[in-house]
Design an enzyme around this catalytic site. Structure first.
Site, PDB file in Angstrom:
ATOM      1  N   SER A  11       0.823  -1.215   0.000  1.00 20.96           N
ATOM      2  CA  SER A  11       0.000   0.000   0.000  1.00 20.96           C
ATOM      3  C   SER A  11       0.857   1.266   0.000  1.00 20.96           C
ATOM      4  O   SER A  11       1.700   1.470   0.881  1.00 20.96           O
ATOM      5  CB  SER A  11      -0.904  -0.027   1.246  1.00 20.96           C
ATOM      6  OG  SER A  11      -1.334   1.271   1.574  1.00 20.96           O
TER       7      SER A  11
HETATM    8  N1  LIG Z   1      -6.585   8.333   1.816  1.00 20.66           N
HETATM    9  C1  LIG Z   1      -6.291   7.117   2.542  1.00 20.66           C
HETATM   10  C2  LIG Z   1      -6.421   5.933   1.602  1.00 20.66           C
HETATM   11  C3  LIG Z   1      -6.337   4.620   2.374  1.00 20.66           C
HETATM   12  C4  LIG Z   1      -6.758   3.459   1.505  1.00 20.66           C
HETATM   13  O1  LIG Z   1      -7.703   3.555   0.693  1.00 20.66           O
HETATM   14  N2  LIG Z   1      -6.059   2.320   1.693  1.00 20.66           N
HETATM   15  C5  LIG Z   1      -6.416   1.129   0.941  1.00 20.66           C
HETATM   16  C6  LIG Z   1      -5.164   0.289   0.722  1.00 20.66           C
HETATM   17  S1  LIG Z   1      -3.962   1.172  -0.264  1.00 20.66           S
HETATM   18  C7  LIG Z   1      -7.408   0.305   1.760  1.00 20.66           C
HETATM   19  O2  LIG Z   1      -7.259   0.207   2.945  1.00 20.66           O
HETATM   20  N3  LIG Z   1      -8.421  -0.247   1.097  1.00 20.66           N
HETATM   21  C8  LIG Z   1      -9.403  -1.061   1.750  1.00 20.66           C
HETATM   22  C9  LIG Z   1     -10.771  -0.424   1.825  1.00 20.66           C
HETATM   23  O3  LIG Z   1     -10.900   0.761   1.439  1.00 20.66           O
HETATM   24  O4  LIG Z   1     -11.700  -1.101   2.248  1.00 20.66           O
HETATM   25  C10 LIG Z   1      -4.885   7.200   3.157  1.00 20.66           C
HETATM   26  O5  LIG Z   1      -4.078   8.018   2.675  1.00 20.66           O
HETATM   27  O6  LIG Z   1      -4.613   6.494   4.129  1.00 20.66           O
END
Ligand SMILES: N[C@@H](CCC(=O)N[C@@H](CS)C(=O)NCC(=O)O)C(=O)O
Length: 120
Positions: A11
């Site tokens: 990530s």
């Molecule tokens: N804007 C957030 C984005 C976080 C994000 O979307 N992370 C993804 C992985 S890269 C995630 O956890 N996805 C799972 C979900 O949204 O359920 C940040 O900067 O932390």
């Protein structure tokens, strides 16, 4: 006790937190939350972060998600000087602009590209 970072290393937002921690010289306990196994949708993780995203930080009961907020918190709490987030307003504005550009533009573009890639 070192703050706990719920993470998976692929990530990009997680990597930004790891880079910030390295720049600050602090240790984080890394706990893998495997998105492919839907570990981010378990009851216990949802209790911690109802938005079910990684990175999520737990610093002795202070729970924060969103990499930008986590990075700002770590710099504010553990930074020994203002080099990562300058007090000078003009310099700080450049950092803020880059953070908002990432948050508002880059990450959503990259996610759309990654999600819409053709299956092989
Ligand atoms: N804007 C957030 C984005 C976080 C994000 O979307 N992370 C993804 C992985 S890269 C995630 O956890 N996805 C799972 C979900 O949204 O359920 C940040 O900067 O932390």
């Amino acid at each position: 006790m070192a703050p706990i970072l719920y993470m998976q290393s692929f990530s990009a937002p997680v990597r930004s937190v790891l880079m910030t921690a390295a720049a600050l010289g602090i240790k984080l306990q890394q706990k893998v939350v495997d998105l492919s196994k839907q570990e981010h949708l378990t009851e216990s993780f949802l209790k911690l972060n109802p938005q079910h995203t990684i990175p999520t930080l737990n610093d002795d009961g202070v729970v924060i998600w969103d990499s930008h907020a986590i990075n700002a918190y770590l710099v504010g709490k553990y930074g020994k000087n203002d080099s990562l987030y300058p007090k000078d307003l003009a310099k700080r504005a450049i950092v803020d602009q880059r953070l908002h550009f990432d948050s508002g533009i880059i990450f959503s573009w990259l996610r759309n590209i990654a999600v819409s890639r053709p299956k092989t």
